[in-house]
Scaffold this active site. Structure first.
Site, PDB file in Angstrom:
ATOM      1  N   ARG A 230     -28.359  13.845  -7.081  1.00 63.24           N
ATOM      2  CA  ARG A 230     -26.933  13.945  -7.408  1.00 63.24           C
ATOM      3  C   ARG A 230     -26.747  13.489  -8.858  1.00 63.24           C
ATOM      4  O   ARG A 230     -27.225  12.397  -9.220  1.00 63.24           O
ATOM      5  CB  ARG A 230     -26.147  13.048  -6.445  1.00 63.24           C
TER       6      ARG A 230
ATOM      7  N   SER B 230     -16.867  -3.360  -9.317  1.00 60.11           N
ATOM      8  CA  SER B 230     -17.962  -2.639  -8.672  1.00 60.11           C
ATOM      9  C   SER B 230     -19.242  -2.807  -9.458  1.00 60.11           C
ATOM     10  O   SER B 230     -19.220  -2.958 -10.690  1.00 60.11           O
ATOM     11  CB  SER B 230     -17.587  -1.157  -8.620  1.00 60.11           C
TER      12      SER B 230
ATOM     13  N   LYS C 186     -12.895   0.957 -13.960  1.00 62.97           N
ATOM     14  CA  LYS C 186     -13.203  -0.415 -13.516  1.00 62.97           C
ATOM     15  C   LYS C 186     -13.558  -1.292 -14.717  1.00 62.97           C
ATOM     16  O   LYS C 186     -13.131  -2.455 -14.812  1.00 62.97           O
ATOM     17  CB  LYS C 186     -14.367  -0.394 -12.514  1.00 62.97           C
TER      18      LYS C 186
ATOM     19  N   TYR D 139     -14.292   6.994 -13.047  1.00 61.22           N
ATOM     20  CA  TYR D 139     -14.074   5.902 -12.088  1.00 61.22           C
ATOM     21  C   TYR D 139     -14.688   4.607 -12.625  1.00 61.22           C
ATOM     22  O   TYR D 139     -14.014   3.564 -12.704  1.00 61.22           O
ATOM     23  CB  TYR D 139     -14.677   6.235 -10.714  1.00 61.22           C
TER      24      TYR D 139
ATOM     25  N   PHE E  59     -21.378  -4.528  -4.369  1.00 57.42           N
ATOM     26  CA  PHE E  59     -22.484  -3.581  -4.301  1.00 57.42           C
ATOM     27  C   PHE E  59     -22.076  -2.481  -3.294  1.00 57.42           C
ATOM     28  O   PHE E  59     -21.036  -1.880  -3.492  1.00 57.42           O
ATOM     29  CB  PHE E  59     -23.810  -4.331  -4.093  1.00 57.42           C
TER      30      PHE E  59
ATOM     31  N   ASP F  22       0.866  -1.184   0.000  1.00 61.56           N
ATOM     32  CA  ASP F  22       0.000   0.000   0.000  1.00 61.56           C
ATOM     33  C   ASP F  22       0.897   1.226   0.000  1.00 61.56           C
ATOM     34  O   ASP F  22       1.928   1.230   0.671  1.00 61.56           O
ATOM     35  CB  ASP F  22      -0.916  -0.023   1.243  1.00 61.56           C
TER      36      ASP F  22
HETATM   37  P1  NAD Z   1      -9.607   2.532   0.219  1.00 66.99           P
HETATM   38  O1  NAD Z   1      -9.246   3.832  -0.417  1.00 66.99           O
HETATM   39  O2  NAD Z   1      -9.969   2.536   1.651  1.00 66.99           O
HETATM   40  O3  NAD Z   1      -8.432   1.483  -0.006  1.00 66.99           O
HETATM   41  C1  NAD Z   1      -7.603   1.491  -1.149  1.00 66.99           C
HETATM   42  C2  NAD Z   1      -6.163   1.402  -0.666  1.00 66.99           C
HETATM   43  O4  NAD Z   1      -5.307   1.391  -1.808  1.00 66.99           O
HETATM   44  C3  NAD Z   1      -5.747   2.596   0.199  1.00 66.99           C
HETATM   45  O5  NAD Z   1      -5.141   2.131   1.392  1.00 66.99           O
HETATM   46  C4  NAD Z   1      -4.750   3.357  -0.686  1.00 66.99           C
HETATM   47  O6  NAD Z   1      -3.749   3.994   0.094  1.00 66.99           O
HETATM   48  C5  NAD Z   1      -4.215   2.252  -1.572  1.00 66.99           C
HETATM   49  N1  NAD Z   1      -3.728   2.704  -2.889  1.00 66.99           N
HETATM   50  C6  NAD Z   1      -4.354   3.515  -3.783  1.00 66.99           C
HETATM   51  N2  NAD Z   1      -3.618   3.683  -4.889  1.00 66.99           N
HETATM   52  C7  NAD Z   1      -2.486   2.937  -4.701  1.00 66.99           C
HETATM   53  C8  NAD Z   1      -1.335   2.697  -5.496  1.00 66.99           C
HETATM   54  N3  NAD Z   1      -1.182   3.259  -6.694  1.00 66.99           N
HETATM   55  N4  NAD Z   1      -0.367   1.884  -4.986  1.00 66.99           N
HETATM   56  C9  NAD Z   1      -0.496   1.308  -3.761  1.00 66.99           C
HETATM   57  N5  NAD Z   1      -1.570   1.508  -2.976  1.00 66.99           N
HETATM   58  C10 NAD Z   1      -2.554   2.318  -3.443  1.00 66.99           C
HETATM   59  O7  NAD Z   1     -10.783   1.924  -0.677  1.00 66.99           O
HETATM   60  P2  NAD Z   1     -11.742   0.670  -0.364  1.00 66.99           P
HETATM   61  O8  NAD Z   1     -13.106   1.205  -0.074  1.00 66.99           O
HETATM   62  O9  NAD Z   1     -11.099  -0.244   0.581  1.00 66.99           O
HETATM   63  O10 NAD Z   1     -11.807   0.021  -1.819  1.00 66.99           O
HETATM   64  C11 NAD Z   1     -10.941  -1.002  -2.224  1.00 66.99           C
HETATM   65  C12 NAD Z   1     -11.201  -1.353  -3.681  1.00 66.99           C
HETATM   66  O11 NAD Z   1     -12.574  -1.718  -3.826  1.00 66.99           O
HETATM   67  C13 NAD Z   1     -10.965  -0.187  -4.657  1.00 66.99           C
HETATM   68  O12 NAD Z   1     -10.387  -0.698  -5.832  1.00 66.99           O
HETATM   69  C14 NAD Z   1     -12.372   0.317  -4.938  1.00 66.99           C
HETATM   70  O13 NAD Z   1     -12.466   0.924  -6.201  1.00 66.99           O
HETATM   71  C15 NAD Z   1     -13.169  -0.974  -4.871  1.00 66.99           C
HETATM   72  N6  NAD Z   1     -14.577  -0.742  -4.540  1.00 66.99           N
HETATM   73  C16 NAD Z   1     -14.910  -0.029  -3.409  1.00 66.99           C
HETATM   74  C17 NAD Z   1     -16.247   0.220  -3.117  1.00 66.99           C
HETATM   75  C18 NAD Z   1     -16.620   1.030  -1.898  1.00 66.99           C
HETATM   76  O14 NAD Z   1     -17.739   1.527  -1.828  1.00 66.99           O
HETATM   77  N7  NAD Z   1     -15.769   1.171  -0.894  1.00 66.99           N
HETATM   78  C19 NAD Z   1     -17.248  -0.258  -3.975  1.00 66.99           C
HETATM   79  C20 NAD Z   1     -16.887  -0.993  -5.103  1.00 66.99           C
HETATM   80  C21 NAD Z   1     -15.536  -1.227  -5.386  1.00 66.99           C
HETATM   81  N1  UDP Z   2     -26.665   9.631  -0.783  1.00 69.84           N
HETATM   82  C1  UDP Z   2     -27.305  10.709  -0.172  1.00 69.84           C
HETATM   83  N2  UDP Z   2     -26.536  11.614   0.508  1.00 69.84           N
HETATM   84  C2  UDP Z   2     -25.190  11.513   0.625  1.00 69.84           C
HETATM   85  C3  UDP Z   2     -24.539  10.382   0.009  1.00 69.84           C
HETATM   86  C4  UDP Z   2     -25.318   9.477  -0.688  1.00 69.84           C
HETATM   87  O1  UDP Z   2     -28.518  10.849  -0.266  1.00 69.84           O
HETATM   88  O2  UDP Z   2     -24.547  12.383   1.247  1.00 69.84           O
HETATM   89  C5  UDP Z   2     -27.475   8.622  -1.495  1.00 69.84           C
HETATM   90  C6  UDP Z   2     -27.137   8.476  -2.977  1.00 69.84           C
HETATM   91  O3  UDP Z   2     -27.868   9.406  -3.744  1.00 69.84           O
HETATM   92  C7  UDP Z   2     -27.528   7.013  -3.240  1.00 69.84           C
HETATM   93  C8  UDP Z   2     -27.226   6.315  -1.919  1.00 69.84           C
HETATM   94  O4  UDP Z   2     -27.196   7.360  -0.923  1.00 69.84           O
HETATM   95  O5  UDP Z   2     -28.923   6.927  -3.481  1.00 69.84           O
HETATM   96  C9  UDP Z   2     -25.877   5.581  -1.895  1.00 69.84           C
HETATM   97  O6  UDP Z   2     -24.865   6.477  -2.317  1.00 69.84           O
HETATM   98  P1  UDP Z   2     -23.315   6.128  -2.174  1.00 69.84           P
HETATM   99  O7  UDP Z   2     -22.541   7.323  -2.682  1.00 69.84           O
HETATM  100  O8  UDP Z   2     -23.024   5.669  -0.781  1.00 69.84           O
HETATM  101  O9  UDP Z   2     -23.108   4.860  -3.117  1.00 69.84           O
HETATM  102  P2  UDP Z   2     -23.359   4.665  -4.696  1.00 69.84           P
HETATM  103  O10 UDP Z   2     -24.431   3.641  -4.806  1.00 69.84           O
HETATM  104  O11 UDP Z   2     -23.707   5.987  -5.296  1.00 69.84           O
HETATM  105  O12 UDP Z   2     -22.047   4.135  -5.177  1.00 69.84           O
END
Ligand code: NAD
Ligand code: UDP
Length: 338
Positions: free
Chosen positions: A291, A124, A152, A148, A177, A31
């Site tokens: 949004r 995602s 993905k 973004y 999700f 990381d």
């Molecule tokens: P996060 O930001 O908490 O964790 C990502 C980690 O990767 C961080 O610790 C960051 O420092 C590290 N990082 C970023 N770029 C880097 C690089 N170039 N080299 C080394 N380390 C790096 O995010 P998260 O919520 O834990 O998400 C993890 C993964 O899951 C991401 O790829 C994100 O896109 C995906 N994801 C997250 C969600 C969500 O809602 N949290 C939903 C769908 C997919």
């Molecule tokens: N949302 C909201 N207020 C906020 C953040 C999110 O009403 O400050 C709503 C957003 O419009 C969606 C849901 O909460 O309907 C989940 O949003 P989030 O950004 O957590 O995840 P997403 O599904 O957009 O990736």
């Protein structure tokens, strides 16, 4: 099983490392601490008794990755590292494509050079764009509406081509999700820097007094109460999904794609209500305009993961809100600096 975990200091990665250690696996973390703090390591050790190997560096640095892989002796990689804020990706597309797409390509090159053939990728539900119906199955068409999501989707497409060209590889795309919740100990949780983009951390920061009120983005969607509906999944269920994917598909050559969700949808106002109940604190909110880019509703059909990974989410909305509140109230400003 020794596994390289990129982004293992982040929200989902850190919870996955805890679950891996509990299951007898050995995570090796890479990381660059761009969006996480070093104190996460101490929390993992406090919960498991094990301090995982940690290499601070960037996945885009091939020489760094080569040296880690030469030393770590891993059999598989779980690839969480990347940037994840939709709004920011519109402002900074270059950074998103560089970290998420280029970063993944450098990682896979390094894996191939080191003879590591098994990869699990954090994708995602955003790759489904605005789905024509719900629940969503893995064969729904994919699309993207922002950099973004496009990053993905691009990575999914690159990995699909790479697996086709190198059929000995096992590549698993996990489409998450809406991950929420925290470790039930209250020691680990989501610690967004700045103003949270996501619903759950925003609600919990209102509840703990860091923010005045939640803006509910739109109350005129064709949903149960007009607010957006999502499939919220507890981060430990999500973490367990990675272990299931490693166990059942990590050694099977091929391209594997799974939704990780619960199959249930909850509205914004239902989440506010559930959180208020768990925390015993009223969460102030105001209705705000929609949004841009948001969809009305989105939830998974998780049947494929249940059948093939022997995995399903078991934790309830109350678990998600209670665990988030335990973390947020014990750590109102998140992880300490170290
Ligand atoms: P996060 O930001 O908490 O964790 C990502 C980690 O990767 C961080 O610790 C960051 O420092 C590290 N990082 C970023 N770029 C880097 C690089 N170039 N080299 C080394 N380390 C790096 O995010 P998260 O919520 O834990 O998400 C993890 C993964 O899951 C991401 O790829 C994100 O896109 C995906 N994801 C997250 C969600 C969500 O809602 N949290 C939903 C769908 C997919
Ligand atoms: N949302 C909201 N207020 C906020 C953040 C999110 O009403 O400050 C709503 C957003 O419009 C969606 C849901 O909460 O309907 C989940 O949003 P989030 O950004 O957590 O995840 P997403 O599904 O957009 O990736």
């Amino acid at each position: 099983m020794r596994v390289l975990v990129t982004g293992g200091m982040g929200y989902i990665g850190s919870h996955t490392c805890v679950q891996m250690i509990e299951a007898g696996m050995t995570p090796v973390i890479v990381d660059n601490l761009y969006n996480s703090k070093k104190s996460v390591l101490g929390r993992i050790e406090k919960l498991t008794g094990v301090s995982p190997a940690f290499y601070e560096g960037d996945i885009r640095d091939r020489a760094f990755l080569d040296s880690v892989l030469a030393e770590a002796n891993v059999e598989a990689v779980i690839h969480f590292a990347g940037l994840k804020a939709v709004g920011e990706s519109v402002e900074k597309p270059l950074e998103y494509y560089d970290n998420n797409v280029h970063g993944t390509l450098v990682l896979v090159e390094a894996m191939r050079a080191a003879g590591v053939n098994s990869l699990i990728f954090s994708s995602s539900a955003t790759v489904y764009g605005d789905p024509a119906s719900v629940p969503i199955t893995e064969d729904f068409p994919t699309s993207a509406t922002n950099p973004y999501g496009r990053s993905k989707l691009m990575v999914e497409e690159c990995l699909t081509d790479i697996q086709k060209a190198h059929p000995e590889m096992s590549i698993t795309l996990l489409r998450y999700f809406n991950p929420v919740g925290s470790h039930p100990s209250g020691e680990m949780g989501e610690d967004p820097q700045g103003i949270p983009n996501n619903l759950m951390p925003f609600i919990s920061q209102v509840a703990v007094g860091r923010r005045e009120y939640l803006s509910v983005f739109g109350d005129d969607y064709p949903t149960v109460d007009g607010t957006g509906v999502r499939d919220y999944i507890h981060v430990l269920d999500l973490a367990d999904g990675h272990l299931a994917a490693l166990t059942h598909k990590g050694r099977e050559a091929g391209l594997h794609i799974y939704n990780l969700g619960t199959g249930n949808g909850f509205s914004v106002l239902q989440m506010v209500e559930a959180f208020s109940q768990s925390a015993g604190v009223e969460v102030a909110y105001q209705i705000a305009p929609r949004r841009p880019g948001d969809i009305a509703e989105c939830w998974a059909d998780p049947a494929k993961a249940k059948a093939e990974l022997k995995w399903e989410a078991t934790r309830t909305i109350e678990d998600m809100t209670t665990d988030t509140w335990r973390w947020q109230s014990a750590n109102p400003t998140g992880y300490p600096e170290l």
